[in-house]
Scaffold this motif. Structure first.
Motif, mmCIF file in Angstrom:
data_model
loop_
_atom_site.group_PDB
_atom_site.id
_atom_site.type_symbol
_atom_site.label_atom_id
_atom_site.label_comp_id
_atom_site.label_asym_id
_atom_site.label_seq_id
_atom_site.Cartn_x
_atom_site.Cartn_y
_atom_site.Cartn_z
ATOM 1 N N LEU A 1 -4.389 7.012 -10.684
ATOM 2 C CA LEU A 1 -2.987 6.597 -10.667
ATOM 3 C C LEU A 1 -2.425 6.782 -9.268
ATOM 4 O O LEU A 1 -2.849 7.688 -8.533
ATOM 5 C CB LEU A 1 -2.168 7.423 -11.668
ATOM 6 N N LEU A 2 -1.478 5.917 -8.913
ATOM 7 C CA LEU A 2 -0.837 5.986 -7.598
ATOM 8 C C LEU A 2 0.633 6.354 -7.796
ATOM 9 O O LEU A 2 1.368 5.637 -8.473
ATOM 10 C CB LEU A 2 -0.951 4.625 -6.898
ATOM 11 N N TYR A 3 1.024 7.488 -7.223
ATOM 12 C CA TYR A 3 2.406 7.958 -7.329
ATOM 13 C C TYR A 3 3.183 7.591 -6.072
ATOM 14 O O TYR A 3 2.686 7.770 -4.959
ATOM 15 C CB TYR A 3 2.433 9.483 -7.526
ATOM 16 N N ASP A 4 4.398 7.106 -6.267
ATOM 17 C CA ASP A 4 5.280 6.747 -5.157
ATOM 18 C C ASP A 4 6.097 7.982 -4.781
ATOM 19 O O ASP A 4 6.982 8.400 -5.518
ATOM 20 C CB ASP A 4 6.205 5.609 -5.607
ATOM 21 N N CYS A 5 5.782 8.565 -3.626
ATOM 22 C CA CYS A 5 6.482 9.770 -3.172
ATOM 23 C C CYS A 5 7.445 9.453 -2.031
ATOM 24 O O CYS A 5 7.729 10.305 -1.190
ATOM 25 C CB CYS A 5 5.476 10.838 -2.756
ATOM 26 N N GLY A 6 7.925 8.220 -1.983
ATOM 27 C CA GLY A 6 8.898 7.845 -0.963
ATOM 28 C C GLY A 6 8.230 7.240 0.250
ATOM 29 O O GLY A 6 7.891 6.073 0.264
ATOM 30 N N ALA A 7 7.983 8.068 1.275
ATOM 31 C CA ALA A 7 7.407 7.557 2.522
ATOM 32 C C ALA A 7 5.899 7.332 2.422
ATOM 33 O O ALA A 7 5.302 6.720 3.293
ATOM 34 C CB ALA A 7 7.706 8.526 3.671
ATOM 35 N N ARG B 1 -6.400 1.502 -12.045
ATOM 36 C CA ARG B 1 -7.078 1.370 -10.752
ATOM 37 C C ARG B 1 -6.083 1.581 -9.629
ATOM 38 O O ARG B 1 -4.941 1.156 -9.719
ATOM 39 C CB ARG B 1 -7.664 -0.033 -10.587
ATOM 40 N N VAL B 2 -6.565 2.219 -8.570
ATOM 41 C CA VAL B 2 -5.794 2.305 -7.334
ATOM 42 C C VAL B 2 -6.562 1.512 -6.287
ATOM 43 O O VAL B 2 -7.768 1.711 -6.102
ATOM 44 C CB VAL B 2 -5.582 3.770 -6.884
ATOM 45 N N TRP B 3 -5.845 0.607 -5.594
ATOM 46 C CA TRP B 3 -6.456 -0.284 -4.613
ATOM 47 C C TRP B 3 -6.237 0.237 -3.199
ATOM 48 O O TRP B 3 -5.201 0.821 -2.895
ATOM 49 C CB TRP B 3 -5.869 -1.683 -4.733
ATOM 50 N N GLY B 4 -7.217 -0.010 -2.343
ATOM 51 C CA GLY B 4 -7.097 0.394 -0.951
ATOM 52 C C GLY B 4 -8.186 -0.252 -0.113
ATOM 53 O O GLY B 4 -8.632 -1.366 -0.412
ATOM 54 N N ILE C 1 3.082 3.750 -9.549
ATOM 55 C CA ILE C 1 3.140 2.334 -9.176
ATOM 56 C C ILE C 1 2.150 1.605 -10.092
ATOM 57 O O ILE C 1 0.936 1.806 -9.965
ATOM 58 C CB ILE C 1 2.767 2.132 -7.692
ATOM 59 N N PRO C 2 2.652 0.800 -11.049
ATOM 60 C CA PRO C 2 1.774 0.238 -12.090
ATOM 61 C C PRO C 2 0.601 -0.577 -11.554
ATOM 62 O O PRO C 2 -0.487 -0.533 -12.115
ATOM 63 C CB PRO C 2 2.718 -0.639 -12.924
ATOM 64 N N SER C 3 0.811 -1.322 -10.469
ATOM 65 C CA SER C 3 -0.260 -2.184 -9.949
ATOM 66 C C SER C 3 -1.346 -1.390 -9.234
ATOM 67 O O SER C 3 -2.436 -1.905 -8.987
ATOM 68 C CB SER C 3 0.313 -3.195 -8.961
ATOM 69 N N GLY C 4 -1.044 -0.136 -8.873
ATOM 70 C CA GLY C 4 -1.997 0.667 -8.114
ATOM 71 C C GLY C 4 -2.099 0.245 -6.657
ATOM 72 O O GLY C 4 -3.011 0.643 -5.950
#
Length: 163
Positions: free
Chosen positions: A69-75, A88-91, A153-156
């Protein structure tokens, strides 16, 4: 079987791999891999740290990590391993010479590993175009601090975060 920890383990070489550019080993030079998903990606604030000549990292492919999972922590975002199977988390995956000071000498400080914000571990990154996976280092959230007042972030994908 014997237990190994995810932290600092090196994975056995899975033999010669055909596929994306940065995957080939040149002679005796062994490659290690890094999965980045936020501020270290191309076009992001810390990407310059992957371009320092003596620590050069080579782009391999876009990739995803499963059960994550991808968490949105602001910056910046935080990667959490252990989400639902379809999450999935994309990168991006980068290769660098094994033993290079890129991680321990540089990125561990950028990611504040010593301050307990992130920890570095090996995870399986699925390459998008090479149809294979590599064991890649990734910086994941340490402790639980990143779960407070943040959203997944749902899309990852970090670029999809709501501003």
């Amino acid at each position: 079987g014997k237990m190994t920890t995810a932290q600092e383990t090196t994975t056995p070489d899975s033999g010669p791999s055909k596929g994306a550019e940065g995957l080939r080993t040149a002679g005796a030079v062994r490659l290690d891999y890094l999965f980045v998903y936020g501020t270290l990606m191309r076009g992001s604030i810390f990407h310059k740290y992957l371009k320092v000549p003596q620590h050069q990292a080579t782009f391999v492919d876009t990739a995803f990590v499963q059960n994550a999972l991808l968490y949105d922590c602001g910056a910046y975002p935080v990667l959490a391993i252990g989400g639902p199977e379809e999450a999935r988390v994309w990168g991006e995956v980068y290769s660098f010479v094994e033993g290079s000071p890129l991680l321990r000498g540089r990125l561990d400080y950028v990611e504040n590993v010593h301050g307990g914000m992130f920890r570095r571990l090996k995870t399986m990154a699925h390459l998008e175009n090479a149809e294979m996976q590599v064991a890649a280092w990734a910086y994941v959230g340490a402790g639980q601090w990143w779960k407070v007042g943040t959203q997944v972030i749902p899309s990852g994908r970090w670029k999809d975060k709501r501003n």
